[in-house]
Design a protein around this motif. Structure first.
Motif, PDB file in Angstrom:
ATOM      1  N   ASP A   2     -30.798 -19.830  56.014  1.00  0.00           N
ATOM      2  CA  ASP A   2     -31.959 -20.469  55.429  1.00  0.00           C
ATOM      3  C   ASP A   2     -32.577 -19.562  54.380  1.00  0.00           C
ATOM      4  O   ASP A   2     -32.116 -18.456  54.121  1.00  0.00           O
ATOM      5  N   LYS A   3     -33.675 -20.057  53.770  1.00  0.00           N
ATOM      6  CA  LYS A   3     -34.298 -19.306  52.679  1.00  0.00           C
ATOM      7  C   LYS A   3     -34.821 -17.970  53.163  1.00  0.00           C
ATOM      8  O   LYS A   3     -34.699 -16.950  52.473  1.00  0.00           O
ATOM      9  N   ALA A   4     -35.419 -17.948  54.384  1.00  0.00           N
ATOM     10  CA  ALA A   4     -35.931 -16.691  54.928  1.00  0.00           C
ATOM     11  C   ALA A   4     -34.795 -15.708  55.172  1.00  0.00           C
ATOM     12  O   ALA A   4     -34.907 -14.510  54.900  1.00  0.00           O
ATOM     13  N   GLY A   5     -33.667 -16.229  55.669  1.00  0.00           N
ATOM     14  CA  GLY A   5     -32.514 -15.363  55.896  1.00  0.00           C
ATOM     15  C   GLY A   5     -31.950 -14.814  54.612  1.00  0.00           C
ATOM     16  O   GLY A   5     -31.533 -13.657  54.537  1.00  0.00           O
ATOM     17  N   SER A   6     -31.941 -15.649  53.573  1.00  0.00           N
ATOM     18  CA  SER A   6     -31.470 -15.194  52.267  1.00  0.00           C
ATOM     19  C   SER A   6     -32.349 -14.076  51.730  1.00  0.00           C
ATOM     20  O   SER A   6     -31.864 -13.105  51.151  1.00  0.00           O
ATOM     21  N   GLU A   7     -33.676 -14.217  51.910  1.00  0.00           N
ATOM     22  CA  GLU A   7     -34.604 -13.191  51.441  1.00  0.00           C
ATOM     23  C   GLU A   7     -34.347 -11.869  52.162  1.00  0.00           C
ATOM     24  O   GLU A   7     -34.360 -10.800  51.551  1.00  0.00           O
ATOM     25  N   LYS A   8     -34.085 -11.925  53.471  1.00  0.00           N
ATOM     26  CA  LYS A   8     -33.793 -10.714  54.240  1.00  0.00           C
ATOM     27  C   LYS A   8     -32.501 -10.068  53.754  1.00  0.00           C
ATOM     28  O   LYS A   8     -32.386  -8.842  53.700  1.00  0.00           O
ATOM     29  N   SER A   9     -31.514 -10.909  53.405  1.00  0.00           N
ATOM     30  CA  SER A   9     -30.245 -10.376  52.921  1.00  0.00           C
ATOM     31  C   SER A   9     -30.421  -9.645  51.599  1.00  0.00           C
ATOM     32  O   SER A   9     -29.830  -8.591  51.365  1.00  0.00           O
ATOM     33  N   ILE A  10     -31.240 -10.204  50.709  1.00  0.00           N
ATOM     34  CA  ILE A  10     -31.481  -9.558  49.416  1.00  0.00           C
ATOM     35  C   ILE A  10     -32.212  -8.234  49.621  1.00  0.00           C
ATOM     36  O   ILE A  10     -31.922  -7.235  48.952  1.00  0.00           O
ATOM     37  N   ILE A  11     -33.159  -8.209  50.562  1.00  0.00           N
ATOM     38  CA  ILE A  11     -33.852  -6.956  50.884  1.00  0.00           C
ATOM     39  C   ILE A  11     -32.861  -5.934  51.419  1.00  0.00           C
ATOM     40  O   ILE A  11     -32.918  -4.741  51.079  1.00  0.00           O
ATOM     41  N   ALA A  12     -31.926  -6.406  52.255  1.00  0.00           N
ATOM     42  CA  ALA A  12     -30.893  -5.508  52.787  1.00  0.00           C
ATOM     43  C   ALA A  12     -30.016  -4.974  51.667  1.00  0.00           C
ATOM     44  O   ALA A  12     -29.619  -3.803  51.676  1.00  0.00           O
ATOM     45  N   LEU A  13     -29.706  -5.808  50.676  1.00  0.00           N
ATOM     46  CA  LEU A  13     -28.913  -5.359  49.531  1.00  0.00           C
ATOM     47  C   LEU A  13     -29.656  -4.277  48.762  1.00  0.00           C
ATOM     48  O   LEU A  13     -29.045  -3.277  48.349  1.00  0.00           O
ATOM     49  N   GLU A  14     -30.959  -4.457  48.565  1.00  0.00           N
ATOM     50  CA  GLU A  14     -31.753  -3.464  47.843  1.00  0.00           C
ATOM     51  C   GLU A  14     -31.653  -2.100  48.515  1.00  0.00           C
ATOM     52  O   GLU A  14     -31.510  -1.074  47.838  1.00  0.00           O
ATOM     53  N   GLY A  15     -31.737  -2.073  49.845  1.00  0.00           N
ATOM     54  CA  GLY A  15     -31.614  -0.811  50.558  1.00  0.00           C
ATOM     55  C   GLY A  15     -30.210  -0.242  50.483  1.00  0.00           C
ATOM     56  O   GLY A  15     -30.021   0.973  50.310  1.00  0.00           O
ATOM     57  N   TRP A  16     -29.197  -1.114  50.608  1.00  0.00           N
ATOM     58  CA  TRP A  16     -27.805  -0.660  50.584  1.00  0.00           C
ATOM     59  C   TRP A  16     -27.442  -0.051  49.238  1.00  0.00           C
ATOM     60  O   TRP A  16     -26.661   0.897  49.171  1.00  0.00           O
ATOM     61  N   LEU A  17     -28.021  -0.565  48.167  1.00  0.00           N
ATOM     62  CA  LEU A  17     -27.710  -0.047  46.833  1.00  0.00           C
ATOM     63  C   LEU A  17     -28.143   1.399  46.645  1.00  0.00           C
ATOM     64  O   LEU A  17     -27.700   2.067  45.709  1.00  0.00           O
ATOM     65  N   GLN A  18     -29.023   1.898  47.523  1.00  0.00           N
ATOM     66  CA  GLN A  18     -29.469   3.286  47.432  1.00  0.00           C
ATOM     67  C   GLN A  18     -28.591   4.225  48.259  1.00  0.00           C
ATOM     68  O   GLN A  18     -28.753   5.439  48.182  1.00  0.00           O
ATOM     69  N   THR A  19     -27.670   3.678  49.045  1.00  0.00           N
ATOM     70  CA  THR A  19     -26.768   4.504  49.847  1.00  0.00           C
ATOM     71  C   THR A  19     -25.673   5.088  48.952  1.00  0.00           C
ATOM     72  O   THR A  19     -25.473   4.622  47.816  1.00  0.00           O
ATOM     73  N   PRO A  20     -24.935   6.102  49.424  1.00  0.00           N
ATOM     74  CA  PRO A  20     -23.825   6.642  48.613  1.00  0.00           C
ATOM     75  C   PRO A  20     -22.834   5.573  48.158  1.00  0.00           C
ATOM     76  O   PRO A  20     -22.382   5.582  47.013  1.00  0.00           O
ATOM     77  N   ALA A  21     -22.504   4.626  49.060  1.00  0.00           N
ATOM     78  CA  ALA A  21     -21.571   3.561  48.671  1.00  0.00           C
ATOM     79  C   ALA A  21     -22.186   2.670  47.612  1.00  0.00           C
ATOM     80  O   ALA A  21     -21.511   2.233  46.673  1.00  0.00           O
ATOM     81  N   ARG A 144     -18.426  -9.051  62.882  1.00  0.00           N
ATOM     82  CA  ARG A 144     -18.654 -10.243  63.700  1.00  0.00           C
ATOM     83  C   ARG A 144     -17.966 -10.158  65.061  1.00  0.00           C
ATOM     84  O   ARG A 144     -18.248 -10.954  65.947  1.00  0.00           O
ATOM     85  N   VAL A 145     -17.043  -9.231  65.191  1.00  0.00           N
ATOM     86  CA  VAL A 145     -16.354  -9.075  66.482  1.00  0.00           C
ATOM     87  C   VAL A 145     -16.687  -7.723  67.105  1.00  0.00           C
ATOM     88  O   VAL A 145     -15.875  -7.126  67.804  1.00  0.00           O
ATOM     89  N   GLY A 146     -17.883  -7.238  66.822  1.00  0.00           N
ATOM     90  CA  GLY A 146     -18.340  -6.015  67.475  1.00  0.00           C
ATOM     91  C   GLY A 146     -18.261  -4.769  66.642  1.00  0.00           C
ATOM     92  O   GLY A 146     -18.703  -3.703  67.082  1.00  0.00           O
ATOM     93  N   GLY A 147     -17.718  -4.847  65.419  1.00  0.00           N
ATOM     94  CA  GLY A 147     -17.653  -3.674  64.563  1.00  0.00           C
ATOM     95  C   GLY A 147     -18.992  -3.396  63.920  1.00  0.00           C
ATOM     96  O   GLY A 147     -19.901  -4.226  63.916  1.00  0.00           O
ATOM     97  N   THR A 148     -19.131  -2.208  63.367  1.00  0.00           N
ATOM     98  CA  THR A 148     -20.383  -1.861  62.685  1.00  0.00           C
ATOM     99  C   THR A 148     -20.398  -2.456  61.284  1.00  0.00           C
ATOM    100  O   THR A 148     -19.361  -2.607  60.641  1.00  0.00           O
ATOM    101  N   SER A 149     -21.562  -2.796  60.810  1.00  0.00           N
ATOM    102  CA  SER A 149     -21.707  -3.402  59.491  1.00  0.00           C
ATOM    103  C   SER A 149     -21.627  -2.332  58.408  1.00  0.00           C
ATOM    104  O   SER A 149     -22.146  -1.237  58.561  1.00  0.00           O
ATOM    105  N   PHE A 150     -20.962  -2.653  57.308  1.00  0.00           N
ATOM    106  CA  PHE A 150     -20.891  -1.736  56.169  1.00  0.00           C
ATOM    107  C   PHE A 150     -21.622  -2.318  54.967  1.00  0.00           C
ATOM    108  O   PHE A 150     -22.521  -1.698  54.412  1.00  0.00           O
ATOM    109  N   LEU A 151     -21.255  -3.527  54.573  1.00  0.00           N
ATOM    110  CA  LEU A 151     -21.941  -4.197  53.471  1.00  0.00           C
ATOM    111  C   LEU A 151     -23.227  -4.839  53.992  1.00  0.00           C
ATOM    112  O   LEU A 151     -23.357  -5.106  55.183  1.00  0.00           O
ATOM    113  N   PRO A 152     -24.197  -5.095  53.117  1.00  0.00           N
ATOM    114  CA  PRO A 152     -25.393  -5.813  53.556  1.00  0.00           C
ATOM    115  C   PRO A 152     -25.032  -7.220  54.011  1.00  0.00           C
ATOM    116  O   PRO A 152     -24.016  -7.788  53.589  1.00  0.00           O
TER     117      PRO A 152
END
Length: 254
Positions: A2-21, A144-152
């Motif tokens: 949903d729209k709220a979930g999309s907003e959270k994903s974009i916020i997550a992308l903003e944070g991920w862009l500051q990581t080394p990757a 989705r099968v128990g692994g750790t997340s890498f991308l936002p």
């Protein structure tokens, strides 16, 4: 999503862009976009989303705008908008760049339809996306099968062949495509540097498995034939700096 979930994903992308990757990816995309946009001529260019990179830095167009869903504390946003309802007149923009917008949109098809609407005939769009057919994409699926997340978090990664099919349905034909970021899904700068050799080897030995891709496409109009270069249009062409909605409001006030 949903729209709220999309907003959270974009916020997550903003944070991920500051990581080394994220820094590693931004450096490759900035270089690729600089090479592509430097030779695209016209008057009006718009970057939509991800102000962490300057997608139009090398563009020689006189009118360049950064548009996003909300103002940012760092780089100034010229126009705030909804990705699915672009406030620009039809056939008024020469170039649109979408850096990682579609995989975080609730309706990527509508975003592309709007892009096609506002582009002039023979106008161009450049799209950056995460490649599901890569080490980064595989790590993203394994979360989705128990692994750790890498991308936002995203609803779905869009493959390059699928993206080209979407563009083709809108009469936009891909003219160039590039893959980059072949290093594994490493979280630290130290390990990304150790795998730096894979960027040179990857482009030669496994070119379609880079972590990200960039597609450049041209809007085709059936039955239209250009005579002479597109940049011979009158220099008085109106910039897209003022959204259509604002122009109408000004006319009513006057």
């Amino acid at each position: 999503m949903d729209k709220a979930g999309s907003e959270k994903s974009i916020i997550a992308l903003e944070g991920w862009l500051q990581t080394p990757a994220g820094v590693y990816m931004r450096a490759w995309e900035q270089s690729c976009l600089d090479n592509l946009t430097a030779d695209i001529f016209g008057f009006n260019a718009v970057q939509i989303g991800m102000p962490e990179i300057d997608a139009l830095a090398a563009s020689r167009m006189p009118y360049k705008l950064l548009a996003d869903r909300k103002p940012r504390s760092g780089r100034a946003v010229d126009v705030t908008l909804d990705y699915t309802e672009l406030p620009f007149a039809s056939q008024s923009v020469d170039l649109i760049v979408l850096p990682h917008v579609l995989e975080f949109s609730t309706d990527p098809h509508q975003v592309l339809r709007e892009v096609e609407r506002v582009l002039i005939p023979e106008g161009q769009v450049i799209i950056c996306g995460f490649n599901p057919a890569s080490l980064w994409g595989a790590r993203h699926v394994l979360r989705r099968v128990g692994g750790t997340s890498f991308l936002p978090r995203t609803e779905e990664l869009i493959s390059m062949p699928r993206m080209k099919d979407w563009l083709k349905l809108l009469n936009m034909s891909a003219s160039q495509s590039h893959f980059g970021c072949y290093a594994p899904a490493c979280r630290t700068e130290k390990w990304l540097q150790r795998y730096g050799f894979m960027d040179n080897a990857g482009s030669r030995w496994w070119p379609y498995f880079g972590g990200v891709y960039v597609i450049q496409a041209v809007k085709r109009v059936k039955g239209m034939r250009l005579i002479g270069p597109a940049w011979t249009r009158k220099a008085a062409a109106a910039p897209v700096g003022v959204p259509v909605t604002n122009k109408r409001r000004e006319q009513q006030d006057g």
